[in-house]
Design a protein around this motif. Structure first.
Motif: not given
Lengths: 162, 314, 509
Positions: C457, B153, B182, C460, B176-178
């Motif tokens: 997650r 994000l 991932p 979301m 959100s996947y950093e």
């Protein structure tokens, strides 16, 4: 009100959790994420508070039921040497603080020597030699090995430059 | 030692200026602010040994991931400006600042060099019903805000799909996947529909595990000529991620100069060029001066983008 | 697959990998044998050495430690009646009586050979099942991961001997530690108490190192009284001669026992969070239940040794499956391994085997070859082992703590990690003194961020919270976690009715 170790522990956990929950109340939500940064902490700390309180209540209940508990149960084996534990922690704390000033080698030499001497107090000069050899070997061999062969950096001394 | 003397000694330590030998006389740490195995990591891993060769000291990579890359940025910003801590950076440094994720921006650092530029590719999960832009567009129009996009994000992987959203008049849902690594797990498992990736994932597309929808370049890539550009699909988006090296503000000029020249030589090393080619990344070298100007321009551009996309928080 | 495995073995027997593997195995055997030094401790000590090595070299060293440690633990269990580590407790039940009856060699080698067989049976599953499990892990979305972590925490809290509530509190405190500092999604500072370095969050490896190192070492220190040698009375020259054919025959004559114990070890290893300390007790218990002569258990019969030792080595294979297929640590040892992987720039997870086949098969091969190495090490060295394990602790402890300091510092070259080490050391020791179990606490610290990230997650991706229950795998995992807590409650009740007071001061982890 009589409490055992568990009751006190539960109470500490409970009180700590309440403080933390209070601290999460000021956290602002972020428009990009549907749940704010305080959402999950409040759940976890809340669970912690409930469990801590349960521990306290359990213990209070047990202690009342048990009535005047027999004086501290005699322990088997040797009594525990808390002074030594305290000293070990203290020496380690000094080591942690001194590391960035003295550098790895000097601080480690002093730390290993002090701890070794603490755990097995030398009574004759021969023992002091043993302490010194152990400390020297640990400090310099680890430094040599890590910095030169394993490319692991060790803290440098601000006073000594080592 | 008496207490007084200890305090005095302590005071000395605070003000003592350590004497410098010729830089560098000890190993250098390069902070990669993302998880290991991600694309930034993949680009700086082959770069570090080349830099090491020319700078004459060990260069160690430290992955300090977390919080959209701002954790590592903050850590390097707070390091002593002596040239022994560097930050591997990309455009996220501007975007996270303007989207309010981070307090750190590029002007907390001294530029050293830009080394590489990777075009973004819109990538879809194998489990989506559609396999091309037309299908995606129709689905997005039918179910606005339901197509999920995995993104860091406030960072580039958020900006790129957001630009497409705007250009095509559709709406996505962000999860959100950093970091890319991932995101790849999630997209292969079908837990997200779309993500920003790049041609490094070509192998998975060839194996049928992923679908490339479109590439954000002016012209089709010679590596994957069957992937259309967004432009030819009528979506006016060109986007790439540029990676460079920064040092904390206040690093002495001679140290910066030494790093710059080593960086320039490292970027020309055939083995580095080769590994960049394998990752479909262009080697794009810029020195200190040019990189500083470029950063300034890019910063304005990101601010404008953030504003356009409604993400501007400052 | 077999070609890959064969090339993996060909790869690992090169000197550059074989040396670290052999050194790791040796350190593991010694560390496992030293009472008061667990495998976790040993792996922590080895961690800093792996930073400068190639990834496979470092992992080989750690796998060597793991395998060597599980085997080495039986030496003191059999010969001195002191378990070298928690997962060798059940070995003392029959191993020590057998040694006292004048057959120390038989007790020792029964254990060693059972370890090797159990470990190799584990290897079959490790090589065969990791790939398919990784495919399954890919199907795990945020809901499933969240539920899996919750299950892990509730299982480990339920396994705690003394009190379920305390186990749960310990786990919850671990989770609370991870919410301090910043939120993992947007990186906003929260609950920092105004301490600047907390803004990056609490780094979990220094916490883990600090808690384990200090809780363990200090629990030993408090029993030390000024230089008294606890092992003064140990006879260091036992005769360990034995016929290996006879011992192997004794083990292979009980194939069902061997298979069942290894199976228990494996399953417990695969389940996140439950380590070898549960595996050996459960296998021993099962062996006793299914035996025709349960009354003989505890008097020095081979079945007890075989059950305990084959299960704890198979358990290692199970833990490796979990870390390689799911990328989540099954216990503190694999958590440290995962940390080492990350430092080398490798992301473990469902794609690990696909993306790093050389490394993955190298790890399988290292696991298999480690068993051979451990056998050789013990064959040559077992007669000196008693001398080594009686090394003075006054010399050992400071060196171990220095290595912990190096490990914590070198993670990202910051002094803050050493302060975290000290504070978590104090905290961990305090928890032990208050009778809180450490295993759930550590698991909470390891999984905390992941639980939060996956929760966010999931929400979301879809704002329907019922998906946690209606998605079949996720729902099943959550039901299992409720059941595991219920089972623990029921067991505690039953024990209380029987009038068995739970051991209060028995702190083991």
């Amino acid at each position: 009100m009589k409490l055992s170790r568990d009751g006190i522990g539960g109470l500490v956990v409970f009180a700590g959790s309440l403080v933390l929950i209070w601290m999460t109340l000021g956290l602002k939500d972020n428009p990009l994420v549907p749940i704010g940064p305080g959402f999950y902490p409040r759940i976890v700390i809340g669970i912690c508070a409930v469990l801590g309180f349960a521990m306290f209540v359990n213990d209070w209940h047990d202690q009342r039921k048990a009535g005047p508990a027999p004086a501290k149960a005699p322990r088997d084996g040797p009594s525990l040497n808390y002074t030594l534990v305290g000293l070990m922690f203290a020496v380690f704390a000094v080591y942690a603080v001194a590391l960035p000033f003295l550098g790895f080698r000097i601080a480690t030499f002093a730390y290993v020597a002090a701890t070794n001497a603490l755990l097995a107090p030398p009574t004759e000069p021969k023992h002091w030699v043993r302490v010194a050899i152990l400390a020297l070997a640990t400090a310099f061999l680890t430094h040599l090995l890590f910095e030169n062969y394993l490319s692991v950096l060790l803290p440098r001394g601000r006073w000594t430059g080592l | 030692m008496t207490l007084k003397r200890m305090i005095a000694a302590f005071g000395c330590a605070l003000f003592a200026v350590p004497a410098f030998a010729a830089y560098p006389d000890r190993p250098i740490k390069m902070v990669v602010p993302w998880a290991a195995g991600g694309d930034t990591d993949n680009i700086f891993r082959p770069f570090a040994p080349m830099l090491q060769k020319h700078v004459g000291q060990t260069v160690v990579i430290a992955n300090v991931g977390g919080a959209s890359g701002t954790k590592g940025a903050k850590e390097s910003k707070d390091s002593p400006p002596d040239g022994y801590t560097l930050l591997a950076v990309h455009d996220y440094i501007h975007s996270t600042y303007y989207t309010g994720v981070a307090e750190v921006n590029y002007h907390d650092f001294e530029p050293i060099c830009l080394i590489a530029s990777t075009p973004s590719v819109l990538t879809a999960s194998p489990k989506t019903a559609w396999g091309d832009w037309k299908g995606l567009l129709a689905d997005a129009k039918a179910r606005p805000g339901m197509i999920t996009v995995g993104a860091t994000l406030g960072s580039t992987s958020h900006f790129f799909p957001a630009l497409i959203e705007k250009a095509a008049g559709i709406k996505f849902k962000y999860v959100s996947y950093e970091g890319l690594a991932p995101r790849m797990n999630a997209i292969l498992g079908g837990h997200i529909d779309l993500t920003d990736s790049n041609l490094t994932q070509k192998g998975k597309v060839d194996a049928g595990q992923l679908k490339f929808i479109a590439i954000a370049t002016e012209k089709r890539s010679s590596e994957m000529p069957n992937v259309p550009t967004l432009k030819e699909l009528g979506v006016n988006v060109v986007y790439d991620v540029n990676r460079g090296v920064l040092a904390p503000k206040g690093t002495p000029a001679d140290v910066l100069g030494k790093l710059e020249s080593s960086c320039a030589a490292a970027a020309r090393e055939p083995s580095f060029v080769d590994s960049m080619k394998k990752q479909a990344t262009d080697v794009r070298y810029m020195g200190r001066k040019q990189y500083a100007d470029w950063l300034k321009g890019n910063d304005d551009l990101n601010k404008a983008l953030a504003k356009d996309l409604g993400l501007l928080k400052r | 697959m077999f070609e890959l495995l064969a090339s993996g073995i060909a790869n690992i027997v090169q000197f550059k990998y074989l040396i670290p593997l052999a050194i790791g195995s040796l350190i593991g055997v010694v560390g496992g044998a030293l009472p008061g030094i667990t495998i976790t401790m040993t792996v922590i000590v080895v961690l800093p050495f792996t930073f400068g090595l190639e990834p496979l070299q470092g992992l080989a060293a750690m796998i060597g430690v793991y395998v060597g440690g599980e085997t080495g633990g039986l030496i003191t269990s059999c010969l001195l009646g002191i378990p070298g580590k928690p997962s060798a407790v059940a070995t003392t039940f029959d191993g020590f009586p057998m040694a006292k009856k004048g057959e120390p060699g038989r007790a020792l080698w029964l254990g060693i050979w059972a370890s090797i067989f159990g470990g190799l049976l584990g290897a079959v599953v490790l090589v065969g099942a990791t790939g398919p499990l990784a495919k399954m892990a890919l199907e795990f979305g945020p809901w499933e991961y969240f539920s899996l972590f919750v299950l892990a925490l509730s299982m480990v809290a339920g396994l705690v001997e003394a009190s379920l509530v305390k186990g749960l509190v310990a786990g919850a405190i671990g989770l609370v530690i991870t919410v301090l500092g910043n939120d993992p999604v947007m990186g906003k500072p929260r609950l920092t108490f105004g301490i600047e370095f907390l803004e990056g969050g609490v780094p979990f490896l220094p916490v883990l190192i600090g808690v384990f190192a200090f809780a363990q070492l200090m629990s030993e220190v408090e029993r030390m009284g000024g230089g008294r040698d606890a092992f003064a009375a140990v006879d260091r020259a036992v005769n360990l001669a034995v016929s290996h054919f006879k011992v192997i025959g004794e083990i292979l004559a009980r194939p069902i026992l061997l298979l069942w114990s290894s199976f228990i070890g494996l399953v417990i290893g695969v389940l996140p969070a439950i380590g070898g300390s549960a595996a050996n007790m459960l296998a021993y218990d099962q062996a006793k239940k299914f035996s025709k002569h349960p009354e003989k258990f505890g008097t020095g019969i081979p079945e007890g040794i075989i059950a305990s030792e084959s299960s704890n080595n198979a358990n290692v294979a199970g833990s490796l499956v979990t870390i390689m297929a799911f990328g989540i640590p099954g216990d503190a040892v694999t958590a440290v391994m995962l940390g080492a992987l990350t430092i080398h720039g490798i992301q473990s997870g469902p794609l690990f085997i696909l993306q790093n086949p050389v490394l993955a098969y190298g790890m399988f091969a290292a696991y298999i070859v480690a068993h051979a190495l451990v056998l050789i090490i013990l064959w040559i060295g077992v007669r000196w082992m008693l001398r080594i394990v009686t090394v003075p602790k006054a010399a050992l402890f400071p060196v171990v703590l220095v290595l912990c300091v190096i490990g914590a510092y070198a993670l990202n070259n910051t002094m803050d990690n050493i302060y975290v080490l000290l504070i978590s050391g104090l905290f961990g020791y305090g928890m032990v003194k208050f009778g809180f179990p450490l295993a759930p606490f550590i698991l909470g610290v390891i999984l905390g961020d992941q639980i939060e990230i996956n929760l966010v997650r999931a929400i979301m991706t879809d704002d329907n919270p019922w998906l946690f229950l209606t998605r079949p795998i996720s729902g099943g995992l959550l039901i299992a976690s409720v059941l595991s807590v219920a089972l623990a409650v029921w067991q505690h009740r039953r024990q209380q009715r029987k009038g068995v007071a739970p051991a209060q001061d028995d702190v083991d982890f």
